[in-house]
Design an enzyme around this catalytic site. Structure first.
Site, PDB file in Angstrom:
ATOM      1  N   HIS A 184       0.642  -2.729 -13.115  1.00 24.55           N
ATOM      2  CA  HIS A 184       0.783  -4.186 -13.120  1.00 24.55           C
ATOM      3  C   HIS A 184       0.044  -4.830 -14.296  1.00 24.55           C
ATOM      4  CE1 HIS A 184       1.727  -4.133  -8.524  1.00 24.55           C
ATOM      5  NE2 HIS A 184       2.725  -3.693  -9.260  1.00 24.55           N
ATOM      6  N   ALA A 195     -13.102   2.961   1.140  1.00 21.49           N
ATOM      7  CA  ALA A 195     -12.925   3.924   0.039  1.00 21.49           C
ATOM      8  C   ALA A 195     -14.267   4.349  -0.544  1.00 21.49           C
ATOM      9  CB  ALA A 195     -12.045   3.296  -1.044  1.00 21.49           C
ATOM     10  N   CYS A 218       2.810 -17.971 -29.950  1.00 20.93           N
ATOM     11  CA  CYS A 218       2.712 -17.242 -31.234  1.00 20.93           C
ATOM     12  C   CYS A 218       2.346 -15.775 -31.043  1.00 20.93           C
ATOM     13  CB  CYS A 218       1.714 -17.924 -32.161  1.00 20.93           C
ATOM     14  SG  CYS A 218      -0.011 -17.710 -31.652  1.00 20.93           S
ATOM     15  N   CYS A 270      -0.922 -15.361 -26.342  1.00 21.83           N
ATOM     16  CA  CYS A 270      -0.342 -16.707 -26.401  1.00 21.83           C
ATOM     17  C   CYS A 270       1.166 -16.599 -26.221  1.00 21.83           C
ATOM     18  CB  CYS A 270      -0.665 -17.337 -27.761  1.00 21.83           C
ATOM     19  SG  CYS A 270       0.267 -18.843 -28.064  1.00 21.83           S
ATOM     20  N   GLY A 279      -6.442   2.186  -0.489  1.00 17.69           N
ATOM     21  CA  GLY A 279      -6.644   0.734  -0.500  1.00 17.69           C
ATOM     22  C   GLY A 279      -5.448  -0.073  -0.950  1.00 17.69           C
ATOM     23  N   ASN A 288      -7.827   4.140   3.863  1.00 17.66           N
ATOM     24  CA  ASN A 288      -7.675   2.692   4.031  1.00 17.66           C
ATOM     25  C   ASN A 288      -8.438   2.294   5.290  1.00 17.66           C
ATOM     26  OD1 ASN A 288      -6.578  -0.030   4.385  1.00 17.66           O
ATOM     27  ND2 ASN A 288      -4.848   0.602   3.121  1.00 17.66           N
TER      28      ASN A 288
HETATM   29  P1  NAD Z   1      -3.286  -5.738  -0.850  1.00 13.04           P
HETATM   30  O1  NAD Z   1      -4.225  -6.886  -1.005  1.00 13.04           O
HETATM   31  O2  NAD Z   1      -1.883  -6.007  -0.464  1.00 13.04           O
HETATM   32  O3  NAD Z   1      -3.871  -4.729   0.240  1.00 13.04           O
HETATM   33  C1  NAD Z   1      -5.208  -4.304   0.224  1.00 13.04           C
HETATM   34  C2  NAD Z   1      -5.316  -3.065   1.069  1.00 13.04           C
HETATM   35  O4  NAD Z   1      -6.630  -2.552   0.926  1.00 13.04           O
HETATM   36  C3  NAD Z   1      -5.081  -3.286   2.557  1.00 13.04           C
HETATM   37  O5  NAD Z   1      -4.219  -2.285   3.058  1.00 13.04           O
HETATM   38  C4  NAD Z   1      -6.493  -3.166   3.170  1.00 13.04           C
HETATM   39  O6  NAD Z   1      -6.474  -2.666   4.488  1.00 13.04           O
HETATM   40  C5  NAD Z   1      -7.142  -2.212   2.201  1.00 13.04           C
HETATM   41  N1  NAD Z   1      -8.605  -2.300   2.090  1.00 13.04           N
HETATM   42  C6  NAD Z   1      -9.384  -3.411   2.082  1.00 13.04           C
HETATM   43  N2  NAD Z   1     -10.678  -3.082   1.886  1.00 13.04           N
HETATM   44  C7  NAD Z   1     -10.710  -1.733   1.754  1.00 13.04           C
HETATM   45  C8  NAD Z   1     -11.760  -0.801   1.508  1.00 13.04           C
HETATM   46  N3  NAD Z   1     -13.048  -1.176   1.362  1.00 13.04           N
HETATM   47  N4  NAD Z   1     -11.441   0.520   1.424  1.00 13.04           N
HETATM   48  C9  NAD Z   1     -10.150   0.941   1.581  1.00 13.04           C
HETATM   49  N5  NAD Z   1      -9.119   0.089   1.814  1.00 13.04           N
HETATM   50  C10 NAD Z   1      -9.401  -1.224   1.890  1.00 13.04           C
HETATM   51  O7  NAD Z   1      -3.381  -4.901  -2.191  1.00 13.04           O
HETATM   52  P2  NAD Z   1      -2.288  -4.054  -2.932  1.00 13.04           P
HETATM   53  O8  NAD Z   1      -1.553  -3.164  -2.024  1.00 13.04           O
HETATM   54  O9  NAD Z   1      -2.955  -3.495  -4.139  1.00 13.04           O
HETATM   55  O10 NAD Z   1      -1.282  -5.215  -3.375  1.00 13.04           O
HETATM   56  C11 NAD Z   1      -0.757  -5.165  -4.529  1.00 13.04           C
HETATM   57  C12 NAD Z   1      -1.164  -6.337  -5.468  1.00 13.04           C
HETATM   58  O11 NAD Z   1      -2.495  -6.798  -5.367  1.00 13.04           O
HETATM   59  C13 NAD Z   1      -1.058  -5.803  -6.847  1.00 13.04           C
HETATM   60  O12 NAD Z   1      -0.085  -6.518  -7.515  1.00 13.04           O
HETATM   61  C14 NAD Z   1      -2.423  -6.008  -7.510  1.00 13.04           C
HETATM   62  O13 NAD Z   1      -2.238  -6.390  -8.854  1.00 13.04           O
HETATM   63  C15 NAD Z   1      -2.972  -7.114  -6.715  1.00 13.04           C
HETATM   64  N6  NAD Z   1      -4.440  -7.310  -6.663  1.00 13.04           N
HETATM   65  C16 NAD Z   1      -5.291  -6.627  -7.482  1.00 13.04           C
HETATM   66  C17 NAD Z   1      -6.655  -6.869  -7.392  1.00 13.04           C
HETATM   67  C18 NAD Z   1      -7.578  -6.125  -8.334  1.00 13.04           C
HETATM   68  O14 NAD Z   1      -7.209  -5.831  -9.469  1.00 13.04           O
HETATM   69  N7  NAD Z   1      -8.790  -5.768  -7.885  1.00 13.04           N
HETATM   70  C19 NAD Z   1      -7.163  -7.747  -6.461  1.00 13.04           C
HETATM   71  C20 NAD Z   1      -6.242  -8.440  -5.644  1.00 13.04           C
HETATM   72  C21 NAD Z   1      -4.886  -8.194  -5.754  1.00 13.04           C
END
Ligand code: NAD
Length: 244
Positions: free
Chosen positions: A119, A228, A130, A127, A186, A212
């Site tokens: 992603h 995790a 440009c 930008c 996660g 998870n």
């Molecule tokens: P999501 O928010 O949909 O799901 C998070 C998952 O993590 C859930 O299943 C939850 O149960 C689990 N979780 C929460 N705390 C945890 C822990 N301590 N240990 C293990 N598991 C844990 O996230 P996703 O599936 O990555 O959704 C995809 C979108 O979220 C992507 O597009 C991503 O770009 C974006 N995103 C990224 C970030 C980041 O870069 N840190 C933050 C928020 C969202």
């Protein structure tokens, strides 16, 4: 649970072609909010408005409301024990690739080398007019920030409604199709195409290990219900003992 840790560690210890697929949950213990879990960003912000390219073009200030602080404090976010454990699995020769949906750069900061950011990344900003390039945390003030040319700035992340890079997707598919075990960590496993990668791995004979706090991937061979940052270092320690 102890038995499960031992079984997973015995499975991974002799392997050399494992892949990890990570989501926002792996960075939760670094203090970065997830999207969909309890307390996640989508409880407060509607993704259709705050994270779609269609809306970004109409009103980029909404996107910068939820991501501006992160970008301006980019260097202050640090990897946690889970990111470091994956980097260690890499240096032990077990993990060959980390496919991440995250845009926070923490796998690379932790020392993982083959990180496939499907992603994109908040680090690289450009930008829309440009094409001038900026690197987080160095972006102009403003909500949204503008380039000197007057164009609006956008991070190199994939918003809803945007295409993923085909090159990056190909790398992710290859790393999934060729691994003999995949750690799915996660992620709520609902965003495509990431959600289909564990199936691609499974079809090619890989075992799927989900870590998870709540089960999200229904067809995992092993499910460790744990944070995790707790589970991964325990697995690394057990593998080290097995390999002694
Ligand atoms: P999501 O928010 O949909 O799901 C998070 C998952 O993590 C859930 O299943 C939850 O149960 C689990 N979780 C929460 N705390 C945890 C822990 N301590 N240990 C293990 N598991 C844990 O996230 P996703 O599936 O990555 O959704 C995809 C979108 O979220 C992507 O597009 C991503 O770009 C974006 N995103 C990224 C970030 C980041 O870069 N840190 C933050 C928020 C969202």
């Amino acid at each position: 649970m102890e038995h499960l840790y031992s079984e997973i560690s015995r499975l991974l210890a002799p392997l050399h072609h494992c892949t990890a697929l990570t989501g926002a949950g792996i960075s939760a213990e670094s203090g970065i909010a997830t999207f969909r879990s309890k307390g996640g960003l989508w409880e407060t912000y509607d993704p259709a408005i705050y994270a779609s390219i269609e809306f970004f073009r109409k009103d980029p200030s909404k996107y910068w409301t939820i991501r501006g602080d992160f970008i301006r404090n980019y260097d202050s976010y640090q990897p946690n024990a889970a990111h470091y454990a994956l980097a260690e699995l890499g240096s032990m020769g077990i993990l060959q690739a980390v496919i991440t949906q995250n845009i926070d750069g923490l796998h690379t900061k932790a020392g993982s080398t083959n990180v496939i950011e499907i992603h994109g990344s908040l680090r690289h900003i450009y930008c829309l007019s440009c094409g001038a390039k900026f690197t987080a945390p160095h972006v102009p003030e403003g909500l949204p920030p503008y380039c000197a040319c007057g164009g609006v700035l956008k991070p190199g992340t994939v918003l809803f409604g945007e295409q993923l890079s085909q090159d990056v997707l190909l790398q992710a598919r290859q790393a999934s199709a060729t691994c003999n075990a995949m750690l799915v960590i996660g992620t709520s496993a609902v965003v495509q195409p990431a959600a289909s990668l564990p199936y691609l791995a499974q079809q090619n004979g890989a075992k799927i290990i989900e870590i998870n706090i709540e089960k999200a991937f229904p067809d995992a061979d092993y499910f460790l219900q744990a944070k995790a940052g707790i589970a991964l270092p325990r697995i690394v320690e057990k593998i080290k003992k097995i390999r002694q």
